[in-house]
Design a protein around this motif. Structure first.
Motif, mmCIF file in Angstrom:
data_model
loop_
_atom_site.group_PDB
_atom_site.id
_atom_site.type_symbol
_atom_site.label_atom_id
_atom_site.label_comp_id
_atom_site.label_asym_id
_atom_site.label_seq_id
_atom_site.Cartn_x
_atom_site.Cartn_y
_atom_site.Cartn_z
ATOM 1 N N TYR A 190 26.425 27.705 -105.842
ATOM 2 C CA TYR A 190 25.456 28.798 -105.848
ATOM 3 C C TYR A 190 24.702 28.787 -104.528
ATOM 4 O O TYR A 190 24.207 27.736 -104.098
ATOM 5 C CB TYR A 190 24.419 28.601 -106.945
ATOM 6 N N ALA A 191 24.567 29.950 -103.900
ATOM 7 C CA ALA A 191 23.629 30.130 -102.800
ATOM 8 C C ALA A 191 22.545 31.069 -103.315
ATOM 9 O O ALA A 191 22.828 32.213 -103.695
ATOM 10 C CB ALA A 191 24.316 30.721 -101.583
ATOM 11 N N VAL A 192 21.309 30.579 -103.375
ATOM 12 C CA VAL A 192 20.203 31.320 -103.989
ATOM 13 C C VAL A 192 19.171 31.668 -102.925
ATOM 14 O O VAL A 192 18.836 30.839 -102.070
ATOM 15 C CB VAL A 192 19.540 30.493 -105.109
ATOM 16 N N LEU A 193 18.655 32.898 -102.985
ATOM 17 C CA LEU A 193 17.642 33.354 -102.051
ATOM 18 C C LEU A 193 16.334 33.622 -102.788
ATOM 19 O O LEU A 193 16.064 34.744 -103.219
ATOM 20 C CB LEU A 193 18.107 34.636 -101.335
ATOM 21 N N PRO A 194 15.502 32.589 -102.973
ATOM 22 C CA PRO A 194 14.223 32.803 -103.665
ATOM 23 C C PRO A 194 13.333 33.752 -102.872
ATOM 24 O O PRO A 194 13.302 33.696 -101.639
ATOM 25 C CB PRO A 194 13.612 31.401 -103.725
ATOM 26 N N PRO A 195 12.602 34.627 -103.533
ATOM 27 C CA PRO A 195 11.702 35.539 -102.819
ATOM 28 C C PRO A 195 10.533 34.790 -102.212
ATOM 29 O O PRO A 195 10.102 33.759 -102.716
ATOM 30 C CB PRO A 195 11.229 36.500 -103.921
ATOM 31 N N GLY A 196 10.051 35.317 -101.093
ATOM 32 C CA GLY A 196 8.841 34.777 -100.495
ATOM 33 C C GLY A 196 9.034 33.569 -99.609
ATOM 34 O O GLY A 196 8.048 33.004 -99.133
ATOM 35 N N VAL A 197 10.281 33.134 -99.397
ATOM 36 C CA VAL A 197 10.543 31.991 -98.522
ATOM 37 C C VAL A 197 11.699 32.347 -97.583
ATOM 38 O O VAL A 197 12.394 33.340 -97.790
ATOM 39 C CB VAL A 197 10.891 30.712 -99.315
ATOM 40 N N ARG A 198 11.907 31.520 -96.558
ATOM 41 C CA ARG A 198 13.011 31.760 -95.627
ATOM 42 C C ARG A 198 14.175 30.825 -95.884
ATOM 43 O O ARG A 198 15.192 30.904 -95.222
ATOM 44 C CB ARG A 198 12.523 31.594 -94.184
ATOM 45 N N SER A 199 14.032 29.921 -96.840
ATOM 46 C CA SER A 199 15.087 28.936 -97.089
ATOM 47 C C SER A 199 16.172 29.486 -97.999
ATOM 48 O O SER A 199 15.923 30.309 -98.881
ATOM 49 C CB SER A 199 14.498 27.675 -97.733
ATOM 50 N N LEU A 200 17.373 29.010 -97.763
ATOM 51 C CA LEU A 200 18.514 29.245 -98.647
ATOM 52 C C LEU A 200 18.680 28.006 -99.517
ATOM 53 O O LEU A 200 18.727 26.884 -99.016
ATOM 54 C CB LEU A 200 19.783 29.457 -97.813
ATOM 55 N N VAL A 201 18.718 28.192 -100.827
ATOM 56 C CA VAL A 201 18.916 27.082 -101.750
ATOM 57 C C VAL A 201 20.400 27.013 -102.099
ATOM 58 O O VAL A 201 20.976 27.997 -102.563
ATOM 59 C CB VAL A 201 18.071 27.262 -103.026
ATOM 60 N N LEU A 202 20.996 25.862 -101.854
ATOM 61 C CA LEU A 202 22.426 25.679 -102.099
ATOM 62 C C LEU A 202 22.612 24.633 -103.188
ATOM 63 O O LEU A 202 22.179 23.488 -103.051
ATOM 64 C CB LEU A 202 23.128 25.230 -100.819
#
Length: 255
Positions: A190-202
């Motif tokens: 999963y590559a997740v793009l949480p709102p409000g941040v610039r990080s990609l969660v993998l």
């Protein structure tokens, strides 16, 4: 500021939380030391003792210690594994966060612009590193997993509570000594793009027993539905960036 400080990759102080249900064992190590991995293995063996192991206690101890050391080799945000009720490892799980330091500011003409759902544009892009959009993340993940792919990939775009995501499931086959094929490995990322941040969660799940594919997929989907992205308490940030309506910051904890 030293030259070393200037060259250091930017970081975003985030903590990723998931609710580990029955069967999941948290293998995250604070230091990565072998002694820490062995202490974790001893606690796990004690938990399984009364249940009746299909494997002996030493085998479980060695598996947990070795698995924890391997999964923490690159210092992930979190590492875990799912074990059957008889102490056999079923799947591994690793989660981490990344900032895209290659992207260029948005110039207004599309150059250097990350595209796809969840992309950062305009002033946000001009202020520093921007993460890729879902389409770019999909391309990067497919390119990374292409060598040795035996089946798939199966690509979907789930809308998780933590944010929009791209989900890729495939079978990976790697060569063994003398060119023989070893057992296929299942992979779900999963590559997740949480709102409000610039990080990609993998978040990455892997397993060896292909007969367990549907079970692991279900376990992974259930686990990812509990993902939250929380500001690091030591950073003094204000709120859970994936929570609706803001409020007081939450802390990760065992369910």
């Amino acid at each position: 500021m030293t030259a070393q400080d200037e060259e250091a990759a930017p970081v975003e102080d985030l903590v990723c939380c998931v609710e580990l249900g029955p069967g999941w064992v948290d293998l995250t190590l604070a230091t990565g030391a072998r002694t820490e991995a062995e202490a974790l293995a001893r606690r796990t063996v004690e938990l399984y003792g009364p249940r009746g192991l299909r494997i002996d206690e030493k085998a479980l101890f060695d598996d947990v210690a070795d698995r924890a050391a391997a999964l923490n080799a690159e210092g992930p945000v979190m590492a875990a594994a799912f074990y059957s009720g008889t102490g056999e490892a079923v799947a591994d799980f690793v989660i981490d966060t990344y900032l895209d330091i290659r992207s260029e500011p948005d110039t207004g003409d599309g150059a250097g612009d990350a595209s796809g759902p969840g992309a950062v544009h305009g002033d946000a892009a001009a202020s520093g590193p921007v993460r890729p959009g879902l389409d770019e993340a999909r391309a990067l993940l497919l390119d990374r997993s292409a060598p040795g792919t035996a089946a798939g990939p199966d690509v979907t775009y789930p809308d998780l509570p933590a944010g929009p995501a791209v989900r890729i499931r495939s079978q990976v086959r790697t060569r063994q000594l003398l060119g023989l094929w070893r057992q296929d490995t299942g992979s779900l990322t999963y590559a997740v793009l949480p709102p409000g941040v610039r990080s990609l969660v993998l978040a990455s799940f892997t397993w060896r027993n292909m007969a367990q594919t549907e079970k692991v997929t279900r376990l992974a989907d259930e686990l990812m539905a509990t993902l939250r992205v929380v500001p690091d308490p030591e950073d003094g940030a204000g709120e859970d960036v994936t929570a609706e309506g803001g409020g007081e910051p939450e802390e990760c904890g065992s369910p």
